[in-house]
Scaffold this motif. Structure first.
Motif, PDB file in Angstrom:
ATOM      1  N   ASP A 129       0.805  -1.222   0.000  1.00 47.24           N
ATOM      2  CA  ASP A 129       0.000   0.000   0.000  1.00 47.24           C
ATOM      3  C   ASP A 129       0.839   1.273   0.000  1.00 47.24           C
ATOM      4  OD1 ASP A 129      -2.747  -1.099   0.149  1.00 47.24           O
ATOM      5  OD2 ASP A 129      -2.000  -1.962   2.014  1.00 47.24           O
ATOM      6  N   ALA A 130       2.036   1.239   0.567  1.00 51.60           N
ATOM      7  CA  ALA A 130       2.895   2.420   0.588  1.00 51.60           C
ATOM      8  C   ALA A 130       4.333   1.979   0.832  1.00 51.60           C
ATOM      9  CB  ALA A 130       2.448   3.410   1.660  1.00 51.60           C
ATOM     10  N   LEU A 131       5.268   2.830   0.393  1.00 44.04           N
ATOM     11  CA  LEU A 131       6.691   2.515   0.505  1.00 44.04           C
ATOM     12  C   LEU A 131       7.415   3.695   1.131  1.00 44.04           C
ATOM     13  CD1 LEU A 131       8.798   0.592  -2.021  1.00 44.04           C
ATOM     14  CD2 LEU A 131       9.643   2.831  -1.299  1.00 44.04           C
ATOM     15  N   GLU A 132       8.303   3.400   2.067  1.00 39.02           N
ATOM     16  CA  GLU A 132       9.004   4.459   2.795  1.00 39.02           C
ATOM     17  C   GLU A 132      10.082   5.092   1.918  1.00 39.02           C
ATOM     18  OE1 GLU A 132      10.221   5.112   7.349  1.00 39.02           O
ATOM     19  OE2 GLU A 132      11.095   3.318   6.439  1.00 39.02           O
ATOM     20  N   VAL A 133       9.984   6.401   1.719  1.00 36.64           N
ATOM     21  CA  VAL A 133      10.927   7.103   0.847  1.00 36.64           C
ATOM     22  C   VAL A 133      11.930   7.938   1.631  1.00 36.64           C
ATOM     23  CG1 VAL A 133       9.271   7.165  -1.051  1.00 36.64           C
ATOM     24  CG2 VAL A 133       9.392   9.102   0.537  1.00 36.64           C
ATOM     25  N   TYR A 134      11.747   8.026   2.953  1.00 38.97           N
ATOM     26  CA  TYR A 134      12.724   8.684   3.815  1.00 38.97           C
ATOM     27  C   TYR A 134      12.737   7.946   5.141  1.00 38.97           C
ATOM     28  CZ  TYR A 134      15.101  11.953   6.882  1.00 38.97           C
ATOM     29  OH  TYR A 134      15.983  12.506   7.792  1.00 38.97           O
ATOM     30  N   ASN A 135      13.939   7.610   5.605  1.00 40.35           N
ATOM     31  CA  ASN A 135      14.114   6.968   6.900  1.00 40.35           C
ATOM     32  C   ASN A 135      15.352   7.578   7.545  1.00 40.35           C
ATOM     33  OD1 ASN A 135      15.297   4.879   8.805  1.00 40.35           O
ATOM     34  ND2 ASN A 135      13.361   3.865   8.314  1.00 40.35           N
ATOM     35  N   PRO A 136      15.289   7.968   8.825  1.00 37.18           N
ATOM     36  CA  PRO A 136      16.444   8.604   9.460  1.00 37.18           C
ATOM     37  C   PRO A 136      17.716   7.752   9.453  1.00 37.18           C
ATOM     38  CG  PRO A 136      14.495   9.011  10.757  1.00 37.18           C
ATOM     39  CD  PRO A 136      14.103   8.018   9.699  1.00 37.18           C
ATOM     40  N   LYS A 137      17.571   6.433   9.374  1.00 39.60           N
ATOM     41  CA  LYS A 137      18.753   5.577   9.307  1.00 39.60           C
ATOM     42  C   LYS A 137      19.422   5.646   7.935  1.00 39.60           C
ATOM     43  CE  LYS A 137      18.278   1.876  12.729  1.00 39.60           C
ATOM     44  NZ  LYS A 137      17.097   2.152  13.522  1.00 39.60           N
ATOM     45  N   HIS A 138      18.682   6.066   6.936  1.00 36.82           N
ATOM     46  CA  HIS A 138      19.213   6.130   5.576  1.00 36.82           C
ATOM     47  C   HIS A 138      20.228   7.254   5.416  1.00 36.82           C
ATOM     48  CE1 HIS A 138      15.643   4.042   3.321  1.00 36.82           C
ATOM     49  NE2 HIS A 138      16.349   3.211   4.066  1.00 36.82           N
ATOM     50  N   LEU A 139      21.197   7.037   4.532  1.00 33.57           N
ATOM     51  CA  LEU A 139      22.000   8.114   3.995  1.00 33.57           C
ATOM     52  C   LEU A 139      21.244   8.705   2.803  1.00 33.57           C
ATOM     53  CD1 LEU A 139      25.525   6.446   4.173  1.00 33.57           C
ATOM     54  CD2 LEU A 139      24.527   8.112   5.759  1.00 33.57           C
ATOM     55  N   PRO A 140      21.605   9.893   2.355  1.00 37.26           N
ATOM     56  CA  PRO A 140      20.862  10.515   1.246  1.00 37.26           C
ATOM     57  C   PRO A 140      20.699   9.614   0.034  1.00 37.26           C
ATOM     58  CG  PRO A 140      22.290  12.139   2.252  1.00 37.26           C
ATOM     59  CD  PRO A 140      22.611  10.820   2.915  1.00 37.26           C
ATOM     60  N   ARG A 141      21.718   8.850  -0.332  1.00 34.92           N
ATOM     61  CA  ARG A 141      21.604   7.975  -1.509  1.00 34.92           C
ATOM     62  C   ARG A 141      20.562   6.887  -1.286  1.00 34.92           C
ATOM     63  NH1 ARG A 141      26.602   6.313   0.747  1.00 34.92           N
ATOM     64  NH2 ARG A 141      26.560   4.157   1.523  1.00 34.92           N
ATOM     65  N   ASP A 142      20.413   6.422  -0.036  1.00 33.29           N
ATOM     66  CA  ASP A 142      19.399   5.407   0.265  1.00 33.29           C
ATOM     67  C   ASP A 142      18.001   5.982   0.080  1.00 33.29           C
ATOM     68  OD1 ASP A 142      21.363   3.467   1.099  1.00 33.29           O
ATOM     69  OD2 ASP A 142      21.530   4.578   2.981  1.00 33.29           O
ATOM     70  N   ASN A 143      17.803   7.204   0.553  1.00 28.00           N
ATOM     71  CA  ASN A 143      16.498   7.849   0.388  1.00 28.00           C
ATOM     72  C   ASN A 143      16.177   8.110  -1.078  1.00 28.00           C
ATOM     73  OD1 ASN A 143      15.718   8.022   3.160  1.00 28.00           O
ATOM     74  ND2 ASN A 143      17.137   9.740   3.432  1.00 28.00           N
ATOM     75  N   ARG A 144      17.184   8.514  -1.852  1.00 26.63           N
ATOM     76  CA  ARG A 144      16.960   8.727  -3.290  1.00 26.63           C
ATOM     77  C   ARG A 144      16.566   7.429  -3.967  1.00 26.63           C
ATOM     78  NH1 ARG A 144      21.559  12.155  -2.747  1.00 26.63           N
ATOM     79  NH2 ARG A 144      22.921  10.467  -3.466  1.00 26.63           N
ATOM     80  N   ARG A 145      17.229   6.349  -3.599  1.00 26.37           N
ATOM     81  CA  ARG A 145      16.919   5.051  -4.183  1.00 26.37           C
ATOM     82  C   ARG A 145      15.502   4.626  -3.828  1.00 26.37           C
ATOM     83  NH1 ARG A 145      16.665   1.908  -8.157  1.00 26.37           N
ATOM     84  NH2 ARG A 145      17.011  -0.309  -7.796  1.00 26.37           N
ATOM     85  N   ALA A 146      15.109   4.819  -2.585  1.00 26.01           N
ATOM     86  CA  ALA A 146      13.757   4.456  -2.148  1.00 26.01           C
ATOM     87  C   ALA A 146      12.710   5.251  -2.914  1.00 26.01           C
ATOM     88  CB  ALA A 146      13.622   4.687  -0.649  1.00 26.01           C
ATOM     89  N   ARG A 147      12.963   6.543  -3.075  1.00 26.30           N
ATOM     90  CA  ARG A 147      12.004   7.380  -3.811  1.00 26.30           C
ATOM     91  C   ARG A 147      11.907   6.942  -5.274  1.00 26.30           C
ATOM     92  NH1 ARG A 147       9.372  11.932  -2.734  1.00 26.30           N
ATOM     93  NH2 ARG A 147      10.495  12.231  -0.767  1.00 26.30           N
ATOM     94  N   ASP A 148      13.035   6.590  -5.864  1.00 29.48           N
ATOM     95  CA  ASP A 148      13.022   6.128  -7.257  1.00 29.48           C
ATOM     96  C   ASP A 148      12.165   4.869  -7.416  1.00 29.48           C
ATOM     97  OD1 ASP A 148      14.647   8.187  -8.067  1.00 29.48           O
ATOM     98  OD2 ASP A 148      16.493   6.990  -8.083  1.00 29.48           O
ATOM     99  N   ILE A 149      12.281   3.960  -6.455  1.00 31.29           N
ATOM    100  CA  ILE A 149      11.497   2.723  -6.516  1.00 31.29           C
ATOM    101  C   ILE A 149      10.010   3.039  -6.404  1.00 31.29           C
ATOM    102  CG2 ILE A 149      10.975   0.549  -5.338  1.00 31.29           C
ATOM    103  CD1 ILE A 149      13.927   0.458  -4.499  1.00 31.29           C
ATOM    104  N   ALA A 150       9.653   3.878  -5.445  1.00 30.11           N
ATOM    105  CA  ALA A 150       8.242   4.228  -5.245  1.00 30.11           C
ATOM    106  C   ALA A 150       7.675   4.888  -6.499  1.00 30.11           C
ATOM    107  CB  ALA A 150       8.096   5.155  -4.041  1.00 30.11           C
ATOM    108  N   GLU A 151       8.424   5.807  -7.076  1.00 27.28           N
ATOM    109  CA  GLU A 151       7.927   6.519  -8.247  1.00 27.28           C
ATOM    110  C   GLU A 151       7.840   5.608  -9.465  1.00 27.28           C
ATOM    111  OE1 GLU A 151      10.494   9.881  -8.627  1.00 27.28           O
ATOM    112  OE2 GLU A 151       9.514  10.999  -6.998  1.00 27.28           O
TER     113      GLU A 151
END
Length: 254
Positions: A129-151
């Motif tokens: 139903d939803a995918l996490e695109v920002y997590n405090p444990k992530h480094l910026p590249r991890d968050n970018r990757r997560a957002r790319d997957i969601a989009e």
């Protein structure tokens, strides 16, 4: 509830006490999703009810550890009607979530060895139903990757503080563009892609939160892991535990 047509949810916290509630209110949150490690669903529900109020809705959930300790893939399930244990296959967990019509969120995708990868997301995107695109444990590249997957998969986003400490609750939250009164309304919004924005701390506060949570991750994967594997015996949420009446023994991975 927060004034204005907005509802703020920290979609994943691991701790719940008076300090958590106070910090959540101070951060302007309307709700938190409480999903501690290795805690059975009835106990999660009980604590959520104790700390829930008109000022702060506490939604019980389970972050199910699918797979083995070496390669576990976490899935966050809300609205469960029946308990689901840890350490079953990802396929079995997703089938059980679908059977229960649970709200399924994917935390920290493609992060280390504790997350669903893009191939997993593609396989189960009809259940997610939803995918996490920002997590405090992530480094910026991890968050970018997560957002790319969601989009790329057109999956609605969410964020959370993933707080293991009361002080980090509210460091990230999902703000929906309408108000809610009940848990059912929040779950429906997550499932139906209701308009939302991802909000998180920036600057020094962001990196302080990241440092604290990464240090805790190191503890989880060293001393706590040793304790659970060799000292404390079977986890209370293990698929073979007597609490599950043998329902998941065939799905257990160890």
């Amino acid at each position: 509830m927060t004034a204005g047509a907005e509802f703020r949810v920290d979609c994943h916290v691991k701790v719940l006490n008076r300090d958590v509630v106070a910090n959540a209110r101070s951060a302007g949150l309307d709700a938190i999703v409480y999903a501690p490690h290795f805690t059975r669903l009835p106990e999660i529900r009980r604590r959520a009810e104790v700390f829930s109020s008109d000022d702060l809705l506490v939604i019980p959930a389970r972050e199910v550890f699918t797979g083995s300790w070496r390669n576990r893939k976490h899935v966050l399930a809300l609205g469960l009607s029946d308990p689901v244990p840890d350490f079953i296959s990802l396929e079995a967990a997703m089938a059980e979530f679908e059977r229960q019509d649970a709200t399924v969120l994917i935390p920290h995708p493609e992060f280390l060895t504790v997350s669903l990868g893009e191939d997993d997301v593609r396989t189960y995107e009809e259940t997610i139903d939803a995918l996490e695109v920002y997590n405090p444990k992530h480094l910026p590249r991890d968050n970018r990757r997560a957002r790319d997957i969601a989009e790329s998969r057109s999956i609605p986003p969410f964020t959370s503080s993933y707080a293991h400490f009361a002080s980090t609750v509210g460091a990230a939250y999902t703000a929906f563009d309408r108000e809610f009164e009940t848990e059912a309304e929040v779950l429906e919004a997550l499932e139906n892609g209701i308009g939302r924005r991802v909000v998180h701390a920036t600057g020094l506060e962001r990196w302080t939160t990241t440092a604290k949570e990464l240090l805790h991750l190191g503890y989880e994967n060293t001393w706590e892991k040793i304790d659970r594997l060799f000292l404390s015996g079977q986890e209370p949420t293990h698929a073979n535990h007597i609490a599950y009446d043998g329902r998941f023994e065939d799905d257990a991975v160890y």
